[in-house]
Design a protein around this motif. Structure first.
Motif, mmCIF file in Angstrom:
data_model
loop_
_atom_site.group_PDB
_atom_site.id
_atom_site.type_symbol
_atom_site.label_atom_id
_atom_site.label_comp_id
_atom_site.label_asym_id
_atom_site.label_seq_id
_atom_site.Cartn_x
_atom_site.Cartn_y
_atom_site.Cartn_z
ATOM 1 N N ILE A 1 -5.247 4.250 6.591
ATOM 2 C CA ILE A 1 -5.166 3.692 7.944
ATOM 3 C C ILE A 1 -3.941 4.323 8.620
ATOM 4 C CG2 ILE A 1 -3.986 1.587 7.101
ATOM 5 C CD1 ILE A 1 -5.524 0.024 9.310
ATOM 6 N N PRO B 1 0.845 -1.192 0.000
ATOM 7 C CA PRO B 1 0.000 0.000 0.000
ATOM 8 C C PRO B 1 0.881 1.243 0.000
ATOM 9 C CG PRO B 1 -0.050 -1.101 2.144
ATOM 10 C CD PRO B 1 0.727 -1.986 1.233
ATOM 11 N N TYR C 1 -2.967 -14.643 5.793
ATOM 12 C CA TYR C 1 -1.690 -14.604 6.512
ATOM 13 C C TYR C 1 -1.017 -15.965 6.325
ATOM 14 C CZ TYR C 1 -4.019 -10.581 8.666
ATOM 15 O OH TYR C 1 -4.689 -9.394 8.866
ATOM 16 N N PHE D 1 1.387 -5.914 3.759
ATOM 17 C CA PHE D 1 1.573 -4.740 4.603
ATOM 18 C C PHE D 1 2.492 -4.996 5.782
ATOM 19 C CE2 PHE D 1 -2.500 -6.671 5.528
ATOM 20 C CZ PHE D 1 -2.487 -6.832 6.904
ATOM 21 N N GLU D 2 2.935 -6.208 5.982
ATOM 22 C CA GLU D 2 3.886 -6.478 7.067
ATOM 23 C C GLU D 2 4.487 -7.878 6.918
ATOM 24 O OE1 GLU D 2 2.758 -4.492 10.697
ATOM 25 O OE2 GLU D 2 3.511 -6.183 11.855
ATOM 26 N N LEU E 1 -6.432 -0.655 2.096
ATOM 27 C CA LEU E 1 -6.612 -1.627 1.017
ATOM 28 C C LEU E 1 -7.944 -2.350 1.139
ATOM 29 C CD1 LEU E 1 -3.065 -3.254 1.054
ATOM 30 C CD2 LEU E 1 -3.963 -1.641 -0.637
ATOM 31 N N ARG F 1 -6.852 -13.405 10.669
ATOM 32 C CA ARG F 1 -7.001 -12.919 12.035
ATOM 33 C C ARG F 1 -8.428 -12.448 12.303
ATOM 34 N NH1 ARG F 1 -1.401 -9.555 12.431
ATOM 35 N NH2 ARG F 1 -0.077 -11.374 12.209
ATOM 36 N N GLU G 1 1.827 -10.687 5.901
ATOM 37 C CA GLU G 1 0.445 -10.241 6.094
ATOM 38 C C GLU G 1 -0.017 -9.630 4.779
ATOM 39 O OE1 GLU G 1 0.149 -7.955 9.683
ATOM 40 O OE2 GLU G 1 1.639 -9.202 10.666
ATOM 41 N N PHE H 1 -8.726 -2.583 15.147
ATOM 42 C CA PHE H 1 -8.087 -3.738 14.496
ATOM 43 C C PHE H 1 -7.266 -4.569 15.477
ATOM 44 C CE2 PHE H 1 -8.832 -0.350 11.535
ATOM 45 C CZ PHE H 1 -9.298 -0.973 10.384
ATOM 46 N N GLU I 1 -10.233 -9.682 14.231
ATOM 47 C CA GLU I 1 -9.860 -8.394 14.813
ATOM 48 C C GLU I 1 -11.108 -7.644 15.270
ATOM 49 O OE1 GLU I 1 -7.619 -6.803 11.543
ATOM 50 O OE2 GLU I 1 -5.859 -7.986 12.050
ATOM 51 N N ARG J 1 -8.077 -10.585 3.639
ATOM 52 C CA ARG J 1 -6.763 -10.769 4.253
ATOM 53 C C ARG J 1 -6.390 -12.245 4.325
ATOM 54 N NH1 ARG J 1 -7.830 -9.588 9.506
ATOM 55 N NH2 ARG J 1 -9.949 -10.049 8.864
ATOM 56 N N GLY K 1 -2.604 -3.778 16.032
ATOM 57 C CA GLY K 1 -3.662 -2.996 15.405
ATOM 58 C C GLY K 1 -4.493 -2.188 16.387
ATOM 59 N N ILE L 1 -3.213 -8.765 1.651
ATOM 60 C CA ILE L 1 -4.607 -8.522 1.263
ATOM 61 C C ILE L 1 -4.718 -8.856 -0.223
ATOM 62 C CG2 ILE L 1 -6.355 -6.727 0.870
ATOM 63 C CD1 ILE L 1 -5.640 -5.530 3.527
ATOM 64 N N TYR M 1 -5.435 1.984 15.920
ATOM 65 C CA TYR M 1 -5.316 2.487 14.553
ATOM 66 C C TYR M 1 -6.529 3.349 14.227
ATOM 67 C CZ TYR M 1 -1.550 -0.857 13.485
ATOM 68 O OH TYR M 1 -0.384 -1.553 13.455
#
Ligand code: AMP
Length: 362
Positions: A151, A138, A205, A310-311, A199, A233, A298, A255, A235, A203, A160, A300, A163
């Motif tokens: 975000i 992103p 993972y 994103f991570e 995004l 996840r 992680e 999140f 969340e 998701r 999260g 999307i 956020y």
């Protein structure tokens, strides 16, 4: 950070026939201990008085021996004492949360490459790594240039929590001023916040394991990449926010991770998933000597089936706890039951047999 040569010196003094596996009793410790036992290792758990009864409640997973500490935040001495006890220490998310930067100086050999913990902790370094791996990411922007949903991630925000979603510079100012006034974040947290494009998609993972020792399978670097499982996840409150919206409430999304759900992927997507994992490992080898062991990207997936990341979590993640025996993928790699926890212990066992422990610890 303690030099690797010091850790190798400690390791040279170890009796390789009596290795033990230790971790902090938290996060994914039940899985790590169970896997270590399955592979024939003695297990040691660093635990607080309060948490011990929880581990005792799982007789097959509890460690063979406990070291009781007052508080995980001040457990560095207990961790260091393990260096005199033939221990390989397995890191997880709670270790990073509790022990933080001190991990770098721990004398006990740690499974994996401890350098990665610092690449993971620093967002700029993490993005450098992700960019080098060619991952789609992103975009990020400054507070005055926000256009459309973004975000906002404050430094040090965990899982999260805290956020914000904002769509304009005005909304950013209003919401962050409110948070500062309420004492939720400090001014410097707002200045250091990451403002990332929001995004749309679903998701995933995926949980990988990189073995520098195994050769058969998807070759990466001098070893192979395994995809062990996938989770999603849960969340709060974003997961079921439609219920509040249906009730007419204008609830702000949050999140914070509270659980995980199993996922099986459409098989054609595995090509891209494996490719992302491969490139993350290759980039890690170039940047800081590789990531032996488990990691997670992680992601999307959008409606054109394109993945953005994103991570990266460069260690065992809590989502693997869904699969203490096997996942929908492990039976295609291993004949026997295999969890991520057991896979870690298996790698240590393989490394001992091949006299290559130096490749899987630091
Ligand atoms: P993180 O702390 O980066 O792992 O993010 C925590 C959670 O926030 C993720 O699991 C996602 O649900 C959500 N999230 C993070 N980044 C984005 C993004 N760029 N767009 C949409 N959702 C995101």
């Amino acid at each position: 950070m303690i030099p690797k040569s010091e850790i190798l010196k400690t390791l040279a003094g170890y009796d390789k026939k009596k290795l033990a596996i230790a971790t902090l009793c938290s996060h994914s410790a039940l899985q790590i201990f169970t896997g270590a036992k399955q592979e024939g290792f003695k297990t040691i758990g660093i635990v607080t008085k309060k948490k011990k009864p929880m581990y005792d409640a799982f007789p097959l997973a509890k460690p063979d021996e406990y070291i009781v500490v007052d508080d995980y935040h001040s457990s560095a001495d207990a961790l260091n004492s393990l260096a005199e006890r033939n221990v390989i220490f397995v890191p997880h998310g709670s270790l990073i949360e509790y022990v933080g930067k001190d991990i770098g100086n721990l004398r006990v050999p740690i499974f994996g490459n401890r350098r990665v913990l610092f690449w993971e902790a620093d967002r700029h370094k993490m993005f450098q790594w992700m960019k080098k791996a060619g991952l789609r990411m992103p975009s990020s922007t400054g507070p005055d240039k926000i256009k459309g949903p973004h975000i906002v991630k404050f430094p040090g925000a965990k899982g999260g929590r805290g956020y914000l979603i904002v769509s304009s510079p005005k909304e950013f100012r209003e919401k962050t001023t409110h948070l500062i006034r309420e004492g939720v974040v400090a001014k410097k947290d707002v200045e250091g916040a990451l403002i990332q494009e929001y995004l749309t998609g679903v998701r995933f993972y995926p949980h990988y394991f990189y073995s520098p020792l195994e050769k058969e399978g998807l070759r990466v670097g001098e070893g192979r990449l395994e995809m062990l499982s996938v989770d999603r996840r849960i969340e709060t409150n974003i997961e079921e926010i439609y219920r509040s919206h249906a009730a007419g409430l204008k609830t702000e999304p949050s999140f914070a991770v509270v659980g995980n759900m199993p996922v099986i992927l459409r098989e054609s997507l595995l090509v891209d998933i494996m490719d992302m994992g491969k490139r993350v490992v290759e980039a890690s080898i170039d940047l800081f000597g590789g990531i032996p062991g488990p990691f997670c990207i992680e992601t999307i997936c959008d409606d054109e089936f394109k993945f953005s990341a994103f991570e990266i979590s460069a260690r065992i993640v809590a989502g693997t706890n869904l699969y203490p025996k096997f996942s929908p993928y492990t039976p295609y790699i291993f004949k026997e039951e295999m969890s991520t926890g057991r896979r870690i212990a298996r790698e240590i066992r393989l490394a001992v047999a091949q006299n290559k422990l130096d490749k899987v610890i630091y």
